[in-house]
Design a protein around this motif. Structure first.
Motif, short mmCIF file in Angstrom:
data_model
loop_
_atom_site.label_atom_id
_atom_site.label_comp_id
_atom_site.label_asym_id
_atom_site.label_seq_id
_atom_site.Cartn_x
_atom_site.Cartn_y
_atom_site.Cartn_z
N VAL A 102 3.89 -5.94 2.47
CA VAL A 102 3.09 -5.02 2.81
C VAL A 102 3.34 -4.49 4.38
CG1 VAL A 102 0.58 -4.27 3.31
CG2 VAL A 102 1.54 -5.43 1.03
N LEU A 103 3.46 -5.85 5.17
CA LEU A 103 3.75 -5.53 6.68
C LEU A 103 4.99 -4.84 7.10
CD1 LEU A 103 2.33 -8.79 8.13
CD2 LEU A 103 1.51 -6.77 8.51
N ALA A 152 6.46 -2.67 4.97
CA ALA A 152 6.39 -1.13 4.59
C ALA A 152 5.76 -0.53 5.63
CB ALA A 152 5.62 -1.29 3.14
N LEU A 153 4.57 -1.14 6.27
CA LEU A 153 3.72 -0.58 7.25
C LEU A 153 4.61 -0.37 8.54
CD1 LEU A 153 0.44 -2.15 6.64
CD2 LEU A 153 0.92 -0.02 5.92
N ILE A 154 5.37 -1.29 8.91
CA ILE A 154 5.90 -1.48 10.09
C ILE A 154 7.38 -0.63 10.12
CG2 ILE A 154 6.82 -2.91 12.11
CD1 ILE A 154 4.85 -5.05 11.07
N GLN A 155 8.06 -0.91 9.24
CA GLN A 155 9.56 -0.50 9.10
C GLN A 155 9.74 1.20 9.62
OE1 GLN A 155 11.42 1.78 7.22
NE2 GLN A 155 13.51 0.98 7.93
N MET A 173 7.87 3.00 11.48
CA MET A 173 7.73 3.44 12.72
C MET A 173 8.94 3.13 13.36
SD MET A 173 4.14 1.15 13.65
CE MET A 173 2.87 1.06 12.61
N TRP A 224 11.10 2.68 2.20
CA TRP A 224 9.63 2.01 2.93
C TRP A 224 8.77 3.20 3.60
CZ3 TRP A 224 9.12 -2.32 1.47
CH2 TRP A 224 10.16 -3.24 1.01
N ARG A 267 5.01 2.97 2.47
CA ARG A 267 3.80 2.77 3.34
C ARG A 267 2.75 3.64 3.08
NH1 ARG A 267 3.23 6.02 8.26
NH2 ARG A 267 2.01 4.91 9.72
N ASN A 268 3.04 5.10 2.57
CA ASN A 268 1.85 5.93 2.44
C ASN A 268 1.27 5.66 1.04
OD1 ASN A 268 2.33 7.60 4.67
ND2 ASN A 268 3.79 9.02 3.57
N ILE A 309 0.92 2.51 -0.09
CA ILE A 309 0.17 1.22 0.11
C ILE A 309 -1.04 1.87 0.93
CG2 ILE A 309 -0.11 -0.69 1.51
CD1 ILE A 309 2.79 -1.28 0.74
N ILE A 310 -0.87 2.85 1.99
CA ILE A 310 -2.01 3.34 2.80
C ILE A 310 -3.10 3.68 1.97
CG2 ILE A 310 -2.82 4.94 4.45
CD1 ILE A 310 -0.52 4.01 6.01
#
Lengths: 313, 319
Positions: free
Chosen positions: A59-60, A62-65, A67, A109, A113-114, A116-117
């Motif tokens: 999860v982290l 997917a949220l960070i990559q 960016m 990714w 990210r989207n 998961i958000i």
């Protein structure tokens, strides 16, 4: 005639043992703490720790990559460079490249990210609204009369139709997709909680609270919700992966996120035509989706089991 | 026991009827035409078989069940029907309940401290945190528990200890009347006496009044000052405890008393239970009313029956 002398002896044989009344009330067992026991039960299973670390990392990441990759579906820098298209996974291109020369790694990714958000945010809103409404609904007989009618109507509207109409009206964005999901799902959560509340509403300890003058809101917070932690966690553990899949599904149909948002669903939908020629394009996003959804589900179920006090110790 | 006439009435029920809507045309009447007074400082017992409506009456006094007719007054003020907020608070503080099943009547997810403080929180009956904790400690000590139990959860306690927590929770409100709904029938036989003695001790210390709901006559004989016998939602006999046991008049009471098992096996062998033949049919009519047969001894009957009962009592007295 043997019995007599024996009976006389009894007085000499036995004497009263002394006991401390205070000591007999003492509880020797170590102190019980609900959340500590939840944690202990959760880590007891060997699968959970590596899987939890895996889920958090996934999860982290997917949220960070996204960016750092700066991927956006609206720009395709390599679209005219035919050397960069349809590359197989390799050391330089971990997931290979697609038909317009984008790194599949970045695409996947950004999409994850989207997803998961959307899933996390809508699950949070759905649960908060659902629990609040459901708890009051289960408690109030007056409210139940009309809420059940609302439920009958709303739950019988085909949800895909509702999603279509709402997404056409609201446009295709992150916020409107979350709104669509909340609109569709909150009433089912509320109904679920209402049924659970009704089951324990009339138990004797709630009657006792009523006799002590406890207000409805305090009863919900102190008497009802603590009993529902386990079922709520179970529900959340199903809801998060379900909504991830649901985002993918809606985006796949073109009802979810717009074309300027990265989306796993639309990625899968776009890549499905390369299934025979370049199968990795199709299967990689599907497998990433499966990895996220399944691991979240399993960890959620383990947590749900641990929150059930019957599994403690 | 002192005579019942010139004593202060704490709670009184007048023509109380409680019915439940079972979906059909005819409502099910759980309690009909119940009349009795509870005097200050006494233990008034309500006995009857399962389904006779004794718990329903207890719950009506606690205002869990609504009355369909009649009224309940406490210290002369009506407490049935809709009340103002202030009246509501007064009633809650003055009338408290001890529940039957100590395992079911405590919130399993709350500490003992919360369980006992619940009433204090609701009406803010404490000056500050310190005062609240001191009150909880005192309440625990009064029922023979330890202050260290505050941070424990109900499932860590034995049945008797839990019931004592239930008693502490009710008594911290400093009530005048305590409705005890079969407080010992869910307990182990070995700790029943402990709880009963505690209840008696607290009654004497705090000048409490009990409405004791039970089906166990030997227990009732031990704890009660006066007894009302209830059958099929109707009170059939009210008398002081020893009077009732010495001169049971209504046939239902007679058969109820004959069903009490004797602890001595030799006497128990000779005990002949008397079957109450009219158990199923309701005995009622315009002539039926509560009539005083002996001093403070009321029976639900017709005038003819009353004469017969008086004669029977006379005979029994002569023996």
């Amino acid at each position: 005639m043997m019995e007599r002398p024996m009976e006389d002896n009894l007085d000499n044989l036995f004497e009263f043992a002394e006991f401390d009344e205070k000591e007999s009330e003492h509880i020797a067992a170590p102190r019980y703490s609900y959340w500590k026991s939840v944690w202990r039960t959760f880590v007891r299973s060997k699968v959970t720790i590596p899987l939890t670390i895996f889920v958090i990392a996934l999860v982290l990441f997917a949220l960070i990559q996204p960016m750092y990759s700066g991927y956006s579906p609206t720009v395709a820098p390599n679209i005219n460079n035919s050397d960069m298209k349809y590359l197989s996974p390799s050391r330089e291109h971990i997931f290979g490249t697609d038909n317009i020369g984008n790194e599949v790694w970045d695409v996947v990714w950004a999409g994850a990210r989207n997803s998961i958000i959307v899933s996390f945010v809508s699950t949070t809103i759905i649960m908060v609204v659902g629990i609040l409404v459901g708890a009051l609904w289960g408690f109030s007989k007056k409210m139940d009369k009309w809420m059940i009618e609302v439920y009958n109507v709303v739950s019988n509207v085909p949800y895909l139709l509702l999603a279509m109409i709402l997404s056409y009206v609201l446009g295709a964005g992150l916020g409107s997709l979350i709104f669509v999901m909340v609109c569709i799902d909150w009433i089912f959560v509320a109904y679920f909680i209402r049924t659970q509340v009704m089951i324990i509403r009339d138990r004797e300890y709630n009657m006792a609270s009523k006799c002590l003058g406890t207000k409805t809101f305090t009863m919900i917070v102190k008497n009802i919700l603590p009993y529902l932690v386990s079922v709520i966690v179970t529900y959340i553990s199903r809801e998060i992966p379900l909504l991830i899949s649901y985002e993918v599904f809606l985006s796949y149909l073109g009802l979810g996120l717009g074309t300027n948002y990265a989306s796993l669903g639309r990625t899968i939908s776009q890549y499905k035509s390369f299934m025979t020629g370049y199968p990795h394009l199709f299967w990689i996003p599907v497998l990433v989706l499966a990895a996220i959804a399944i691991s979240l589900y399993v960890v959620g179920q383990k947590l749900a089991d641990a929150t059930d006090p019957r599994t403690h110790r | 026991m002192s005579p019942t006439i010139d004593r202060e009435v704490l709670l009184s029920l007048r023509n109380v009827e409680i019915s439940f809507d079972n979906g059909g045309k005819k409502k099910f009447k759980a309690v009909q035409d119940a009349n009795f007074d509870i005097y200050k400082g006494e233990t008034f017992a309500l006995v009857g078989e399962s389904g006779s409506g004794k718990t329903t009456i207890g719950r009506a006094i606690m205002r869990i069940n609504e009355l369909s007719d009649g009224e309940i007054t406490f210290e002369g003020k009506r407490i049935s029907g809709s009340l103002s907020k202030q009246e509501d608070t007064d009633v809650i503080r003055n009338i408290q309940m001890i529940f039957q099943d100590p395992a079911a009547s405590l919130n399993e997810r709350a500490t003992i401290e919360y369980c006992i403080s619940e009433g204090l929180y609701n009406f803010h009956l404490y000056r500050d945190e310190e005062d609240r904790i001191a009150k909880v400690d005192r309440a625990l000590e009064e029922v023979g528990l330890l202050p260290e139990h505050k941070s424990r959860y109900p499932h860590e306690f034995s049945g008797g200890q839990r019931q004592r927590v239930g008693i502490a929770r009710a008594l911290i409100m400093e009530p005048k009347l305590v409705v005890a709904d079969e407080p010992i029938s869910a307990l182990d036989v070995s700790i029943r006496a402990q709880v009963l003695n505690l209840m008696n001790k607290l009654k004497n210390e705090k000048g409490l009044t009990y409405l004791f709901i039970a089906h166990d006559l030997s227990v009732v004989r031990f704890i009660a000052d006066r007894i009302a016998v209830i059958h099929l939602g109707r009170i059939v006999e009210i008398a002081e405890t020893e009077e009732l046991f010495a001169y049971p008049l209504h046939p239902y009471t007679i058969s109820l008393l004959s069903a009490v098992p004797m602890p001595d096996p030799i006497i128990e062998k000779q005990r002949e239970p008397i079957v109450y033949a009219d158990a199923t049919e309701e005995k009622t009519g315009p002539d039926y009313a509560m009539r005083e047969i002996r001093r403070g001894h009321y029976v639900y009957c017709t005038p003819e029956q009353a004469a017969k009962y008086a004669e029977n009592a006379e005979k029994a007295n002569a023996q």
